[in-house]
Design an enzyme around this catalytic site. Structure first.
Site, PDB file in Angstrom:
ATOM      1  N   ASN A 114      34.282  45.064 -29.365  1.00  0.00           N
ATOM      2  CA  ASN A 114      34.835  46.707 -29.031  1.00  0.00           C
ATOM      3  C   ASN A 114      36.423  46.143 -28.871  1.00  0.00           C
ATOM      4  O   ASN A 114      37.073  47.203 -28.599  1.00  0.00           O
ATOM      5  CB  ASN A 114      34.196  47.105 -27.759  1.00  0.00           C
ATOM      6  CG  ASN A 114      34.700  46.267 -26.416  1.00  0.00           C
ATOM      7  OD1 ASN A 114      35.333  45.264 -26.413  1.00  0.00           O
ATOM      8  ND2 ASN A 114      34.131  46.806 -25.143  1.00  0.00           N
ATOM      9  N   LEU A 115      36.967  45.110 -29.153  1.00  0.00           N
ATOM     10  CA  LEU A 115      38.286  44.693 -29.038  1.00  0.00           C
ATOM     11  C   LEU A 115      39.092  44.972 -27.830  1.00  0.00           C
ATOM     12  O   LEU A 115      40.366  45.268 -27.662  1.00  0.00           O
ATOM     13  CB  LEU A 115      38.989  45.738 -30.197  1.00  0.00           C
ATOM     14  CG  LEU A 115      38.541  45.144 -31.821  1.00  0.00           C
ATOM     15  CD1 LEU A 115      39.251  46.010 -32.779  1.00  0.00           C
ATOM     16  CD2 LEU A 115      38.623  43.569 -32.287  1.00  0.00           C
ATOM     17  N   LEU A 143      29.175  47.970 -27.012  1.00  0.00           N
ATOM     18  CA  LEU A 143      27.850  48.027 -26.472  1.00  0.00           C
ATOM     19  C   LEU A 143      27.380  48.749 -25.070  1.00  0.00           C
ATOM     20  O   LEU A 143      26.203  48.648 -24.939  1.00  0.00           O
ATOM     21  CB  LEU A 143      27.376  46.451 -26.395  1.00  0.00           C
ATOM     22  CG  LEU A 143      27.469  45.404 -27.451  1.00  0.00           C
ATOM     23  CD1 LEU A 143      27.442  44.056 -27.081  1.00  0.00           C
ATOM     24  CD2 LEU A 143      26.439  45.742 -28.602  1.00  0.00           C
ATOM     25  N   SER A 155      27.266  30.574 -17.116  1.00  0.00           N
ATOM     26  CA  SER A 155      28.479  29.885 -16.579  1.00  0.00           C
ATOM     27  C   SER A 155      28.151  28.947 -15.493  1.00  0.00           C
ATOM     28  O   SER A 155      27.027  29.314 -14.735  1.00  0.00           O
ATOM     29  CB  SER A 155      29.466  30.883 -16.167  1.00  0.00           C
ATOM     30  OG  SER A 155      30.390  30.269 -15.538  1.00  0.00           O
ATOM     31  N   TYR A 198      31.688  38.679 -11.215  1.00  0.00           N
ATOM     32  CA  TYR A 198      31.367  38.089 -12.476  1.00  0.00           C
ATOM     33  C   TYR A 198      30.441  37.194 -12.342  1.00  0.00           C
ATOM     34  O   TYR A 198      29.522  37.059 -13.252  1.00  0.00           O
ATOM     35  CB  TYR A 198      32.937  37.417 -12.779  1.00  0.00           C
ATOM     36  CG  TYR A 198      32.582  36.524 -14.173  1.00  0.00           C
ATOM     37  CD1 TYR A 198      32.699  35.112 -13.784  1.00  0.00           C
ATOM     38  CD2 TYR A 198      32.415  36.695 -15.299  1.00  0.00           C
ATOM     39  CE1 TYR A 198      32.378  34.186 -14.781  1.00  0.00           C
ATOM     40  CE2 TYR A 198      31.973  36.011 -16.253  1.00  0.00           C
ATOM     41  CZ  TYR A 198      31.996  34.336 -16.180  1.00  0.00           C
ATOM     42  OH  TYR A 198      31.849  33.589 -16.848  1.00  0.00           O
ATOM     43  N   LYS A 253      26.392  36.915 -14.076  1.00  0.00           N
ATOM     44  CA  LYS A 253      25.714  35.874 -15.056  1.00  0.00           C
ATOM     45  C   LYS A 253      24.334  35.562 -14.444  1.00  0.00           C
ATOM     46  O   LYS A 253      23.327  35.270 -15.060  1.00  0.00           O
ATOM     47  CB  LYS A 253      26.823  34.634 -15.028  1.00  0.00           C
ATOM     48  CG  LYS A 253      27.840  35.038 -15.778  1.00  0.00           C
ATOM     49  CD  LYS A 253      27.453  35.136 -17.149  1.00  0.00           C
ATOM     50  CE  LYS A 253      28.826  35.398 -17.953  1.00  0.00           C
ATOM     51  NZ  LYS A 253      28.547  35.989 -19.380  1.00  0.00           N
ATOM     52  N   ASN A 291      33.993  24.259 -17.914  1.00  0.00           N
ATOM     53  CA  ASN A 291      35.450  24.895 -18.352  1.00  0.00           C
ATOM     54  C   ASN A 291      36.058  24.795 -19.898  1.00  0.00           C
ATOM     55  O   ASN A 291      36.511  23.867 -20.148  1.00  0.00           O
ATOM     56  CB  ASN A 291      36.424  24.394 -17.478  1.00  0.00           C
ATOM     57  CG  ASN A 291      36.430  24.846 -15.984  1.00  0.00           C
ATOM     58  OD1 ASN A 291      35.199  24.609 -15.269  1.00  0.00           O
ATOM     59  ND2 ASN A 291      37.250  25.779 -15.416  1.00  0.00           N
ATOM     60  N   LEU A 300      43.685  27.809 -16.009  1.00  0.00           N
ATOM     61  CA  LEU A 300      44.738  26.957 -16.127  1.00  0.00           C
ATOM     62  C   LEU A 300      45.353  26.262 -17.262  1.00  0.00           C
ATOM     63  O   LEU A 300      46.359  26.370 -17.371  1.00  0.00           O
ATOM     64  CB  LEU A 300      43.853  25.326 -15.522  1.00  0.00           C
ATOM     65  CG  LEU A 300      44.844  24.156 -15.369  1.00  0.00           C
ATOM     66  CD1 LEU A 300      46.192  24.415 -14.337  1.00  0.00           C
ATOM     67  CD2 LEU A 300      44.080  22.842 -15.127  1.00  0.00           C
ATOM     68  N   ASP A 347      37.898  29.421  -5.090  1.00  0.00           N
ATOM     69  CA  ASP A 347      37.750  28.010  -5.940  1.00  0.00           C
ATOM     70  C   ASP A 347      36.622  27.021  -5.443  1.00  0.00           C
ATOM     71  O   ASP A 347      36.822  26.798  -4.163  1.00  0.00           O
ATOM     72  CB  ASP A 347      39.078  27.463  -5.959  1.00  0.00           C
ATOM     73  CG  ASP A 347      39.940  27.795  -7.295  1.00  0.00           C
ATOM     74  OD1 ASP A 347      39.105  28.698  -8.177  1.00  0.00           O
ATOM     75  OD2 ASP A 347      41.145  27.819  -7.294  1.00  0.00           O
TER      76      ASP A 347
HETATM   77  C1  WQD Z   1      40.548  25.725 -12.959  1.00  0.00           C
HETATM   78  C2  WQD Z   1      41.297  24.630 -12.041  1.00  0.00           C
HETATM   79  C3  WQD Z   1      42.170  26.295 -10.322  1.00  0.00           C
HETATM   80  C4  WQD Z   1      45.070  28.249 -12.876  1.00  0.00           C
HETATM   81  C5  WQD Z   1      36.602  30.178 -14.177  1.00  0.00           C
HETATM   82  C6  WQD Z   1      35.529  30.930 -14.126  1.00  0.00           C
HETATM   83  C7  WQD Z   1      34.465  30.274 -15.064  1.00  0.00           C
HETATM   84  C8  WQD Z   1      35.101  30.356 -16.373  1.00  0.00           C
HETATM   85  C9  WQD Z   1      36.316  29.436 -16.514  1.00  0.00           C
HETATM   86  C10 WQD Z   1      34.554  32.415 -17.496  1.00  0.00           C
HETATM   87  C11 WQD Z   1      40.970  25.467 -10.396  1.00  0.00           C
HETATM   88  C12 WQD Z   1      43.405  25.678 -11.016  1.00  0.00           C
HETATM   89  C13 WQD Z   1      44.126  27.473 -12.318  1.00  0.00           C
HETATM   90  C14 WQD Z   1      46.278  28.086 -12.348  1.00  0.00           C
HETATM   91  C15 WQD Z   1      45.725  26.331 -11.042  1.00  0.00           C
HETATM   92  N1  WQD Z   1      35.294  31.583 -16.734  1.00  0.00           N
HETATM   93  N2  WQD Z   1      44.415  26.376 -11.352  1.00  0.00           N
HETATM   94  N3  WQD Z   1      46.724  27.028 -11.371  1.00  0.00           N
HETATM   95  O1  WQD Z   1      38.375  28.982 -11.665  1.00  0.00           O
HETATM   96  O2  WQD Z   1      37.281  26.648 -12.672  1.00  0.00           O
HETATM   97  O3  WQD Z   1      36.452  28.711 -13.770  1.00  0.00           O
HETATM   98  O4  WQD Z   1      37.103  30.200 -15.466  1.00  0.00           O
HETATM   99  O5  WQD Z   1      33.277  31.967 -18.103  1.00  0.00           O
HETATM  100  O6  WQD Z   1      33.163  30.938 -15.120  1.00  0.00           O
HETATM  101  O7  WQD Z   1      34.977  30.633 -12.676  1.00  0.00           O
HETATM  102  O8  WQD Z   1      38.972  28.030 -14.255  1.00  0.00           O
HETATM  103  O9  WQD Z   1      40.921  27.584 -15.221  1.00  0.00           O
HETATM  104  O10 WQD Z   1      40.885  29.624 -13.492  1.00  0.00           O
HETATM  105  O11 WQD Z   1      40.669  27.127 -12.795  1.00  0.00           O
HETATM  106  O12 WQD Z   1      45.945  25.156 -10.102  1.00  0.00           O
HETATM  107  O13 WQD Z   1      47.340  28.927 -12.525  1.00  0.00           O
HETATM  108  O14 WQD Z   1      42.737  25.103 -12.292  1.00  0.00           O
HETATM  109  O15 WQD Z   1      42.595  26.047  -8.808  1.00  0.00           O
HETATM  110  O16 WQD Z   1      40.961  24.320  -9.830  1.00  0.00           O
HETATM  111  P1  WQD Z   1      37.746  27.982 -12.899  1.00  0.00           P
HETATM  112  P2  WQD Z   1      40.590  28.208 -14.157  1.00  0.00           P
END
Ligand code: WQD
Length: 339
Positions: free
Chosen positions: A32-33, A59, A125, A150, A154, A180, A201, A299
């Site tokens: 759905n963009l 959907l 996830s 979220y 799942k 991840n 991240l 987290d």
């Molecule tokens: C990773 C680590 C942050 C950003 C989430 C969802 C998961 C999936 C992936 C969808 C953590 C740290 C992050 C920042 C940081 N999403 N961080 N500075 O939270 O493990 O997983 O995204 O499917 O379902 O739960 O991923 O990339 O957000 O964080 O220090 O600017 O990086 O604290 O430790 P996460 P994330």
């Protein structure tokens, strides 16, 4: 063989479409963009020289889903990515997440059970595990009360599929629990396109390095881990995409004994935030600017996959490293910012 990929213009969806086409599947994309762009279709086509059939469709509109499946009643399998996926946003907009992530799943399943072939792959996830009691995390680890709407969508999604499989013997499903996903296709034709300020991240790292962000805030440096920062299992999106093809082939070839299976998809190796930054610096030659700040609500301390089930049962394992993924993410960032 025709495969429907919902959310097929999204980050993981688009990379999976490429791998499906590479394996000779005919792909139909629904998107759905709302969190992707139509240019991704050109990116996919540039890689495979095969333009997938695309239908812009929401959907959430049940009648549109019914009409779609009436038109495409020869679909041999469905890979369902279409969903909202921002943990933080889901806390502020729970009803939007329940409507979009749950209703759409139900409508797709309601149409699938009318088909001759009913092979369904669900994008799940590792967030369903919360902070697992034991590491690495196996598929038998208990599913914990979700820490976000979220994550709850799942968990509920998996339960809906289980219940549907119980009463529809032709329905065969696999839930893939991603750790991840990071990186981009080596061609730099497709990659992650975060809209607004990245929550995850790696896009924040690459946007900082390219000069779009002042510096990276590292959320917490006082965790009970070797260097005090959180640990995650960063899996290259191309490896992840390939796992979807293998899982689909398993269903099509009816190799699955039970009609619902779950697989953890990760590298099996945990990397801390600081190690992820060191990887980026190593592959980019940059020195990323970051500052350690307070922890981020919700987290988990550490999460990385125990991969033997996917390795042995699916016959799949990751081939690309954290450095490969970081290098591809950086190449992609430079490409889209034309630097
Ligand atoms: C990773 C680590 C942050 C950003 C989430 C969802 C998961 C999936 C992936 C969808 C953590 C740290 C992050 C920042 C940081 N999403 N961080 N500075 O939270 O493990 O997983 O995204 O499917 O379902 O739960 O991923 O990339 O957000 O964080 O220090 O600017 O990086 O604290 O430790 P996460 P994330």
């Amino acid at each position: 063989m025709k495969i429907l990929v919902t959310g097929g213009l999204g980050f993981i969806g688009s990379h999976t479409v490429v791998e499906l086409q590479n394996e000779g599947f005919e792909v139909v994309i629904i998107d759905n963009l709302s969190n992707s762009s139509i240019e991704v279709l050109d990116g996919i086509t540039a890689i495979t020289n095969k333009k997938p059939h695309f239908e812009k469709l929401d959907l959430k509109i049940k009648d549109d889903v019914t009409s779609f499946f009436k038109k495409h009643n020869d679909i041999a399998g469905v890979i369902h990515f279409a969903a909202n996926k921002a943990v933080g946003e889901s806390v502020n907009k729970p009803l939007m997440y329940y409507e979009n992530n749950i209703n759409t799943l139900v409508y797709v399943l309601q149409e699938m059970i009318k088909l001759e072939k009913q092979n369904f792959i669900f994008s799940s996830s590792c967030t369903v595990y919360g902070q697992a009691d034991e590491l690495p995390i196996t598929e038998n680890a208990p599913v914990k009360p979700a820490e976000s709407p979220y994550g709850n969508t799942k968990q509920i999604g998996e339960e809906i599929i289980i219940d549907a499989c119980k009463v529809n013997e032709k329905l065969n499903a696999i839930a893939l629990r991603y750790f991840n996903p990071i990186g981009a296709h080596p061609s730099t034709e497709i990659g992650e396109l975060p809209i607004g300020v990245p929550q995850n991240l790696v896009p924040f790292i690459t946007q900082t390095a390219i000069g779009m962000r002042e510096q990276l805030s590292v959320f917490g440096g006082d965790y009970p881990t070797p260097d005090g920062t959180c640990i995650r299992d960063y899996i290259h999106v191309v490896d992840l995409a390939k796992a979807h093809v293998v899982a689909l082939q398993r269903l099509i070839e009816s190799k699955n004994i039970s009609n619902f299976e779950v697989f953890n998809l990760g590298t099996g190796t945990g990397s801390s935030v600081l190690e992820a930054i060191q990887s980026f610096d190593r592959v980019s030659g940059k020195k990323l600017k970051y500052q350690i700040v307070d922890r981020r609500e919700g987290d988990v301390i550490a999460a990385y996959a125990e991969t033997s089930k996917a390795n042995e049962v699916l016959g799949w394992k990751t081939e690309l490293t954290l450095d490969d993924a970081m290098a591809s993410a950086w190449k992609w960032e430079q490409k889209i910012r034309n630097k």
